[in-house]
Design a protein around this motif. Structure first.
Motif, mmCIF file in Angstrom:
data_model
loop_
_atom_site.group_PDB
_atom_site.id
_atom_site.type_symbol
_atom_site.label_atom_id
_atom_site.label_comp_id
_atom_site.label_asym_id
_atom_site.label_seq_id
_atom_site.Cartn_x
_atom_site.Cartn_y
_atom_site.Cartn_z
ATOM 1 N N ILE A 46 0.806 -1.064 -0.322
ATOM 2 C CA ILE A 46 0.277 0.175 0.251
ATOM 3 C C ILE A 46 1.176 1.133 -0.155
ATOM 4 O O ILE A 46 0.541 2.358 0.230
ATOM 5 N N PHE A 47 2.083 1.083 -0.013
ATOM 6 C CA PHE A 47 2.706 2.735 -0.619
ATOM 7 C C PHE A 47 3.637 2.647 -1.832
ATOM 8 O O PHE A 47 4.090 2.011 -2.419
ATOM 9 N N LYS A 48 3.659 3.530 -2.185
ATOM 10 C CA LYS A 48 3.819 3.945 -3.713
ATOM 11 C C LYS A 48 5.013 4.869 -3.256
ATOM 12 O O LYS A 48 4.906 6.394 -3.139
ATOM 13 N N PRO A 49 5.970 4.852 -3.834
ATOM 14 C CA PRO A 49 6.541 6.080 -3.643
ATOM 15 C C PRO A 49 6.772 7.170 -4.270
ATOM 16 O O PRO A 49 6.648 6.902 -5.444
ATOM 17 N N ASN A 50 6.923 8.557 -4.224
ATOM 18 C CA ASN A 50 7.381 9.475 -5.006
ATOM 19 C C ASN A 50 7.720 9.385 -6.191
ATOM 20 O O ASN A 50 8.335 8.487 -6.022
ATOM 21 N N ASN A 51 7.193 9.573 -7.265
ATOM 22 C CA ASN A 51 7.821 9.811 -8.728
ATOM 23 C C ASN A 51 7.465 8.197 -9.493
ATOM 24 O O ASN A 51 8.043 7.528 -10.619
ATOM 25 N N TYR A 52 6.742 7.800 -8.876
ATOM 26 C CA TYR A 52 6.325 6.011 -9.340
ATOM 27 C C TYR A 52 5.118 5.698 -9.494
ATOM 28 O O TYR A 52 4.863 5.857 -8.710
ATOM 29 N N ASN A 53 4.988 4.528 -10.368
ATOM 30 C CA ASN A 53 3.309 4.033 -10.609
ATOM 31 C C ASN A 53 3.128 3.153 -10.020
ATOM 32 O O ASN A 53 2.357 2.320 -10.718
ATOM 33 N N LYS A 54 4.166 2.648 -8.811
ATOM 34 C CA LYS A 54 4.104 0.915 -8.436
ATOM 35 C C LYS A 54 4.245 1.284 -7.097
ATOM 36 O O LYS A 54 5.084 2.296 -6.436
ATOM 37 N N THR A 55 3.559 0.083 -6.493
ATOM 38 C CA THR A 55 3.825 -0.231 -4.789
ATOM 39 C C THR A 55 5.021 -0.847 -4.463
ATOM 40 O O THR A 55 5.636 -1.633 -5.690
ATOM 41 N N PHE A 56 6.092 -0.771 -4.014
ATOM 42 C CA PHE A 56 7.289 -1.381 -3.190
ATOM 43 C C PHE A 56 6.857 -3.375 -3.366
ATOM 44 O O PHE A 56 7.813 -3.459 -3.862
ATOM 45 N N ALA A 57 5.313 -2.965 -3.078
ATOM 46 C CA ALA A 57 4.931 -4.404 -4.078
ATOM 47 C C ALA A 57 5.170 -5.311 -5.222
ATOM 48 O O ALA A 57 5.262 -5.637 -5.252
ATOM 49 N N GLU A 58 5.551 -4.867 -6.226
ATOM 50 C CA GLU A 58 5.492 -4.123 -7.699
ATOM 51 C C GLU A 58 7.003 -4.135 -8.073
ATOM 52 O O GLU A 58 7.213 -4.658 -9.255
ATOM 53 N N MET A 59 7.309 -3.634 -7.254
ATOM 54 C CA MET A 59 8.783 -3.704 -7.809
ATOM 55 C C MET A 59 9.710 -4.646 -7.014
ATOM 56 O O MET A 59 9.651 -5.196 -6.571
ATOM 57 N N ASP A 60 10.790 -5.001 -8.221
ATOM 58 C CA ASP A 60 11.687 -5.404 -8.706
ATOM 59 C C ASP A 60 12.548 -5.368 -6.603
ATOM 60 O O ASP A 60 12.812 -4.285 -6.780
ATOM 61 N N LEU A 61 13.451 -6.172 -6.526
ATOM 62 C CA LEU A 61 14.217 -6.002 -4.793
ATOM 63 C C LEU A 61 15.491 -4.935 -5.572
ATOM 64 O O LEU A 61 15.844 -4.560 -4.319
ATOM 65 N N ASP A 62 15.939 -5.165 -6.669
ATOM 66 C CA ASP A 62 17.067 -4.096 -6.010
ATOM 67 C C ASP A 62 16.373 -2.654 -7.400
ATOM 68 O O ASP A 62 17.391 -1.431 -6.157
ATOM 69 N N LEU A 63 14.930 -2.343 -7.944
ATOM 70 C CA LEU A 63 14.976 -1.006 -7.173
ATOM 71 C C LEU A 63 14.295 -0.499 -6.027
ATOM 72 O O LEU A 63 14.771 0.317 -6.094
ATOM 73 N N LYS A 64 14.043 -1.469 -5.496
ATOM 74 C CA LYS A 64 13.526 -0.678 -4.133
ATOM 75 C C LYS A 64 14.622 -0.525 -2.911
ATOM 76 O O LYS A 64 14.369 -0.061 -2.742
ATOM 77 N N ASN A 65 15.133 -1.204 -3.084
ATOM 78 C CA ASN A 65 16.901 -1.699 -2.289
ATOM 79 C C ASN A 65 17.683 0.251 -3.263
ATOM 80 O O ASN A 65 18.070 0.776 -2.021
#
Length: 192
Positions: free
Chosen positions: A153-172
């Motif tokens: 349920i958390f979408k970082p600024n400037n991204y249209n995906k939540t952390f749960a939709e991102m791969d680990l490299d991008l999240k890191n």
């Protein structure tokens, strides 16, 4: 060099493992035989991180780092904050926590939030803390299957995906824990 990460949360260990230099072996609490619940009785994220790192250093003698992370929601006076893991009760159930947070935000137009991670390091006779922040917003429903905690349920600024939709490299790369770990790694590289 051996360094204890004061957690048994395998998700956190996996995130950190890819960021720490190969010259450092990261041990979990289980690896050193620390099976008790380490107290987290402080009123701040920084206080809890420091308390955990100090506990391991004092009781087990290992150089150690510990993190504490909180989700701070602007319109809820920065709740759940230091109580993020147990927002909906002592069971520490991520789905219950998300449900309660979404319910508390039902009538709020301001959904701005930030994740804050503080890493406390106890190494030899030195103590340091490193802070990482990721700003974003709380979505209206869960999206994605990756990650853990409030990631769906958390979408970082400037991204249209939540952390749960991102791969680990991008999240890191963009996330709060990755930013705090980068500061930790830079510090370690200067002293080893």
């Amino acid at each position: 060099m051996k360094l204890v990460f004061a957690t048994n949360n395998q998700n956190k260990i996996n995130e950190i493992q890819g960021l720490i230099p190969d010259s450092i072996t990261v041990l979990s609490l289980e690896d050193i035989g620390c099976l008790e619940d380490i107290p987290e009785t402080q009123s701040t994220i920084k206080g809890n991180a420091s308390q955990k790192a100090t506990y391991v250093k004092d009781n087990y003698g290992y150089n150690c780092f510990a993190d504490d992370t909180g989700l701070e929601v602007e319109s809820l006076n920065n709740e759940p904050g230091v109580f993020s893991a147990r927002y909906a009760g002592e069971k520490r159930d991520a789905n219950d926590n998300m449900k309660l947070l979404l319910k508390n935000l039902e009538n709020q137009s301001n959904r701005n939030a930030q994740f804050k991670t503080v890493i406390a390091l106890q190494i030899e006779d030195k103590s340091n803390t490193f802070e990482g922040i990721c700003k974003g917003e709380i979505t209206t429903k869960k999206q994605g299957k990756k990650g853990f905690g409030y990631d769906p349920i958390f979408k970082p600024n400037n991204y249209n995906k939540t952390f749960a939709e991102m791969d680990l490299d991008l999240k890191n790369k963009i996330g709060h824990r990755g930013k705090a770990v980068l500061l930790l790694v830079n510090y370690l590289n200067n002293i080893i």
